[in-house]
Design an enzyme around this catalytic site. Structure first.
Site, PDB file in Angstrom:
ATOM      1  N   ASN A 260       0.804  -1.223   0.000  1.00 52.02           N
ATOM      2  CA  ASN A 260       0.000   0.000   0.000  1.00 52.02           C
ATOM      3  C   ASN A 260       0.842   1.280   0.000  1.00 52.02           C
ATOM      4  OD1 ASN A 260       0.888  -0.188   2.622  1.00 52.02           O
ATOM      5  ND2 ASN A 260      -1.072   0.293   3.557  1.00 52.02           N
ATOM      6  N   CYS A 261       2.153   1.158  -0.117  1.00 54.10           N
ATOM      7  CA  CYS A 261       3.061   2.311  -0.152  1.00 54.10           C
ATOM      8  C   CYS A 261       3.001   2.979  -1.535  1.00 54.10           C
ATOM      9  CB  CYS A 261       4.479   1.833   0.143  1.00 54.10           C
ATOM     10  SG  CYS A 261       5.772   3.036  -0.175  1.00 54.10           S
ATOM     11  N   ASP A 262       2.836   4.291  -1.562  1.00 55.11           N
ATOM     12  CA  ASP A 262       2.751   5.020  -2.833  1.00 55.11           C
ATOM     13  C   ASP A 262       4.012   4.866  -3.682  1.00 55.11           C
ATOM     14  OD1 ASP A 262       0.190   5.879  -2.292  1.00 55.11           O
ATOM     15  OD2 ASP A 262       0.830   7.837  -1.523  1.00 55.11           O
TER      16      ASP A 262
ATOM     17  N   LYS B  54       3.946   1.567  -5.349  1.00 56.87           N
ATOM     18  CA  LYS B  54       3.002   1.594  -6.481  1.00 56.87           C
ATOM     19  C   LYS B  54       3.645   2.231  -7.709  1.00 56.87           C
ATOM     20  CE  LYS B  54      -1.074   1.713  -3.512  1.00 56.87           C
ATOM     21  NZ  LYS B  54      -2.158   2.520  -2.973  1.00 56.87           N
TER      22      LYS B  54
END
Length: 115
Positions: free
Chosen positions: A9-11, A14
């Protein structure tokens, strides 16, 4: 084989995954939370990337450490903290062609993969 390590879920993770996918670079993704992490893995990372660079000092988990913990950090206790709190590992760690890289910037990945 190219492996990307991080938390899904880390930007930044991504962005790195999107870069690799958009450039048709095959990779596997190791999610610290789902796939686990071990002292051996972190020790190997620290043999290629300085332990102080591996420590994410901008995250919430680091900020929740006591002042004493922050003041007494050394390689051994930091590596133990990283195993206990994977969110404190700066992301992503990328292993490609037996080389280790930390963080994501498109120009850096352009060089790594000669895109």
């Amino acid at each position: 084989m190219t492996t990307l390590y991080g938390i899904s879920n880390c930007d930044t993770i991504k962005k790195a995954k999107k870069y690799l996918t958009d450039n048709n670079i095959e990779f596997s993704f190791h999610d610290y939370r789902k796939d686990g992490i071990s002292k051996e893995m972190i020790t190997t990372f620290s043999q290629h990337i300085d332990w102080e660079d591996l420590l994410n000092k901008r995250g919430t988990t680091y900020r929740q450490l006591t002042e004493e913990q922050k003041q007494t950090l050394n390689k051994d206790n930091t590596l133990a903290l990283l195993v206990e709190h994977p969110a404190m590992i700066k992301r992503p760690v990328l292993i490609h062609a037996n080389s280790y890289y930390l963080g994501f910037k498109a120009p850096q990945y352009d060089e790594i993969f000669s895109v």
